[in-house]
Design a protein around this motif. Structure first.
Motif, short mmCIF file in Angstrom:
data_model
loop_
_atom_site.label_atom_id
_atom_site.label_comp_id
_atom_site.label_asym_id
_atom_site.label_seq_id
_atom_site.Cartn_x
_atom_site.Cartn_y
_atom_site.Cartn_z
N ALA A 41 0.87 -1.17 0.00
CA ALA A 41 0.00 0.00 0.00
C ALA A 41 0.91 1.22 0.00
O ALA A 41 2.01 1.19 0.56
CB ALA A 41 -0.91 0.01 1.22
N ALA A 42 0.47 2.28 -0.65
CA ALA A 42 1.30 3.48 -0.74
C ALA A 42 0.41 4.73 -0.68
O ALA A 42 -0.79 4.66 -0.95
CB ALA A 42 2.12 3.48 -2.02
N PHE A 43 1.04 5.84 -0.35
CA PHE A 43 0.34 7.13 -0.33
C PHE A 43 1.09 8.10 -1.23
O PHE A 43 2.32 8.17 -1.19
CB PHE A 43 0.27 7.70 1.09
CG PHE A 43 -0.48 8.99 1.19
CD1 PHE A 43 -1.87 9.01 1.22
CD2 PHE A 43 0.20 10.21 1.23
CE1 PHE A 43 -2.57 10.21 1.30
CE2 PHE A 43 -0.48 11.40 1.31
CZ PHE A 43 -1.88 11.41 1.34
N HIS A 44 0.33 8.82 -2.05
CA HIS A 44 0.92 9.74 -3.02
C HIS A 44 0.27 11.12 -2.91
O HIS A 44 -0.93 11.23 -2.64
CB HIS A 44 0.68 9.23 -4.46
CG HIS A 44 0.98 7.79 -4.65
ND1 HIS A 44 2.12 7.33 -5.27
CD2 HIS A 44 0.28 6.67 -4.32
CE1 HIS A 44 2.11 6.01 -5.31
NE2 HIS A 44 1.00 5.58 -4.74
N VAL A 101 1.35 14.02 8.14
CA VAL A 101 0.87 14.16 6.76
C VAL A 101 -0.64 13.95 6.74
O VAL A 101 -1.14 12.93 7.23
CB VAL A 101 1.55 13.13 5.83
CG1 VAL A 101 1.02 13.28 4.40
CG2 VAL A 101 3.06 13.30 5.86
N ASP A 102 -1.37 14.91 6.21
CA ASP A 102 -2.82 14.83 6.14
C ASP A 102 -3.23 13.85 5.03
O ASP A 102 -2.93 14.07 3.86
CB ASP A 102 -3.40 16.22 5.85
CG ASP A 102 -4.92 16.22 5.83
OD1 ASP A 102 -5.53 15.17 6.07
OD2 ASP A 102 -5.49 17.30 5.58
N PRO A 103 -3.95 12.76 5.36
CA PRO A 103 -4.37 11.81 4.33
C PRO A 103 -5.27 12.44 3.26
O PRO A 103 -5.37 11.90 2.15
CB PRO A 103 -5.14 10.75 5.13
CG PRO A 103 -4.55 10.82 6.50
CD PRO A 103 -4.28 12.28 6.71
N ALA A 104 -5.91 13.55 3.58
CA ALA A 104 -6.76 14.23 2.60
C ALA A 104 -5.94 14.94 1.52
O ALA A 104 -6.49 15.36 0.50
CB ALA A 104 -7.68 15.23 3.28
N SER A 105 -4.63 15.03 1.73
CA SER A 105 -3.78 15.76 0.79
C SER A 105 -3.31 14.90 -0.38
O SER A 105 -2.58 15.39 -1.25
CB SER A 105 -2.56 16.32 1.52
OG SER A 105 -1.70 15.28 1.99
N GLY A 106 -3.71 13.65 -0.41
CA GLY A 106 -3.25 12.77 -1.49
C GLY A 106 -4.18 11.59 -1.67
O GLY A 106 -5.37 11.65 -1.33
N PHE A 107 -3.63 10.49 -2.15
CA PHE A 107 -4.46 9.31 -2.41
C PHE A 107 -3.66 8.04 -2.16
O PHE A 107 -2.43 8.06 -2.07
CB PHE A 107 -5.02 9.33 -3.84
CG PHE A 107 -3.96 9.35 -4.93
CD1 PHE A 107 -3.55 8.17 -5.55
CD2 PHE A 107 -3.38 10.55 -5.32
CE1 PHE A 107 -2.59 8.20 -6.55
CE2 PHE A 107 -2.42 10.58 -6.32
CZ PHE A 107 -2.02 9.39 -6.95
N ILE A 108 -4.40 6.93 -2.05
CA ILE A 108 -3.82 5.63 -1.71
C ILE A 108 -3.80 4.74 -2.94
O ILE A 108 -4.73 4.74 -3.74
CB ILE A 108 -4.66 4.95 -0.61
CG1 ILE A 108 -4.60 5.75 0.70
CG2 ILE A 108 -4.21 3.51 -0.37
CD1 ILE A 108 -5.68 5.35 1.70
N THR A 109 -2.75 3.94 -3.07
CA THR A 109 -2.74 2.84 -4.05
C THR A 109 -2.49 1.55 -3.30
O THR A 109 -1.76 1.52 -2.31
CB THR A 109 -1.65 3.03 -5.13
OG1 THR A 109 -0.37 3.17 -4.50
CG2 THR A 109 -1.94 4.24 -5.99
N ILE A 110 -3.10 0.47 -3.79
CA ILE A 110 -2.91 -0.84 -3.18
C ILE A 110 -2.75 -1.89 -4.27
O ILE A 110 -3.21 -1.69 -5.40
CB ILE A 110 -4.08 -1.23 -2.25
CG1 ILE A 110 -5.40 -1.20 -3.02
CG2 ILE A 110 -4.13 -0.33 -1.03
CD1 ILE A 110 -6.58 -1.69 -2.20
N ALA A 126 -6.96 3.69 -5.06
CA ALA A 126 -6.82 3.08 -6.37
C ALA A 126 -6.14 1.72 -6.21
O ALA A 126 -5.12 1.61 -5.53
CB ALA A 126 -6.00 3.97 -7.30
N ALA A 127 -6.72 0.71 -6.86
CA ALA A 127 -6.23 -0.66 -6.68
C ALA A 127 -5.93 -1.32 -8.01
O ALA A 127 -6.55 -1.01 -9.03
CB ALA A 127 -7.25 -1.48 -5.91
N ILE A 128 -5.03 -2.28 -7.96
CA ILE A 128 -4.67 -3.00 -9.17
C ILE A 128 -5.72 -4.04 -9.54
O ILE A 128 -5.84 -4.42 -10.70
CB ILE A 128 -3.29 -3.67 -8.98
CG1 ILE A 128 -2.72 -4.12 -10.33
CG2 ILE A 128 -3.38 -4.84 -8.01
CD1 ILE A 128 -1.28 -4.58 -10.26
#
Length: 281
Positions: A164-167, A198-207, A228-230
């Motif tokens: 999982a990552a945050f961008h 880091v505010d989670p609202a400032s970006g998005f997650i990928t998994i 966003a997921a694969i």
């Protein structure tokens, strides 16, 4: 089996293919809270496909050595409630005498994000609506998945973990975490963001996994408006994302993906929709 209990359902999505958006449909698996009760006491609650529940109950009590043989099970009853499905297992008297009805103490199961929850009611939670979140371009989503893939060192070594990552909307990936459990990987990302302010609202997650309901719940609680997921989502994950106003992007592979909920956070995704059209219609 009624509509809600079918193992799969066809739902609408907005697909990004060949550089353009278009409406498509996709079959997504159903997901339901399932409790396994032994002797009248809840032993475990998990999210599962609503099929072959008796097999699930028998397999669990055998694999956890609650019984040694199938013959030690006296009866199984499937009870449907608004909260979920309760698989009630009754043991033969001799075996029931040796079974101590107590809640199981779990130590971070990797297969299910809800195992160890004490009741069906606790499996579902009222999620906050996520109203924050900047719009992201399709190109940024594609680049983010490439960024995550490039940094999956443990995955390349073992071929046995999720990531999982945050961008941020602009710039590079903020953090990537890997774990044998997809839920654990996302929890690690949330922990890193919290520890570093880091505010989670400032970006998005990928998994890197399919999207189950627990991942949507975690994103909503974090306050992150886009995941966003694969791989593909389950029906319940889509419903939860819709309710929490989380943008759910899935099947993100190469330069193509599908949007299942709240397309307003994806640049250019609004054009194919009529003003009153919903993705879950």
């Amino acid at each position: 089996m009624d509509q809600e209990m079918k193992p799969a359902r066809s739902l609408s999505s907005i697909a990004f293919r060949g550089g353009a958006f278009r409406r498509e449909t996709r079959s997504v698996p159903a997901e339901r809270a399932v409790a396994i009760s032994v002797g009248g006491s809840t032993h475990a609650v998990m999210m599962a496909s609503p099929a072959d529940i008796e097999d699930l109950g028998v397999g669990l009590v055998l694999n956890e050595r609650i019984v040694d043989r199938f013959e030690e099970i006296d009866a199984i009853e499937i009870v449907e409630t608004e909260a979920g499905t309760d698989c009630q297992v009754r043991l033969v008297p001799e075996r029931a005498e040796t079974y101590v009805a107590r809640r199981r103490q779990m130590t971070g199961p990797v297969g299910c994000g809800l195992c160890g929850v004490e009741s069906l009611e606790l499996a579902g939670r009222v999620l906050p609506e996520v109203t924050a979140g900047e719009r992201v371009s399709p190109e940024r989503l594609v680049r983010a998945m490439d960024e995550m893939s490039a940094e999956q060192k443990l995955s390349r070594l073992t071929r046995a973990v999720h990531a999982a990552a945050f961008h941020k909307r602009e710039g590079s990936m903020v953090v990537l975490r890997e774990d044998v459990g997809r839920h654990n990987a996302l929890d690690k990302v949330a922990g890193h963001l919290a520890r570093n302010g880091v505010d989670p609202a400032s970006g998005f997650i990928t998994i890197t996994s399919r999207v189950s309901v627990e991942l949507i719940q975690k994103a909503a609680v974090m306050g992150c408006g886009l995941i966003a997921a694969i791989s593909a989502p389950t029906e319940l994950a889509i419903a939860e994302a819709e309710a929490a106003k989380v943008t759910l992007v899935a099947v993100l592979r190469g330069e193509e993906f599908e949007i299942f909920t709240s397309p307003d956070r994806i640049e250019g995704a609004q054009e194919p929709l009529d003003a009153d059209e919903t993705l879950l219609a």
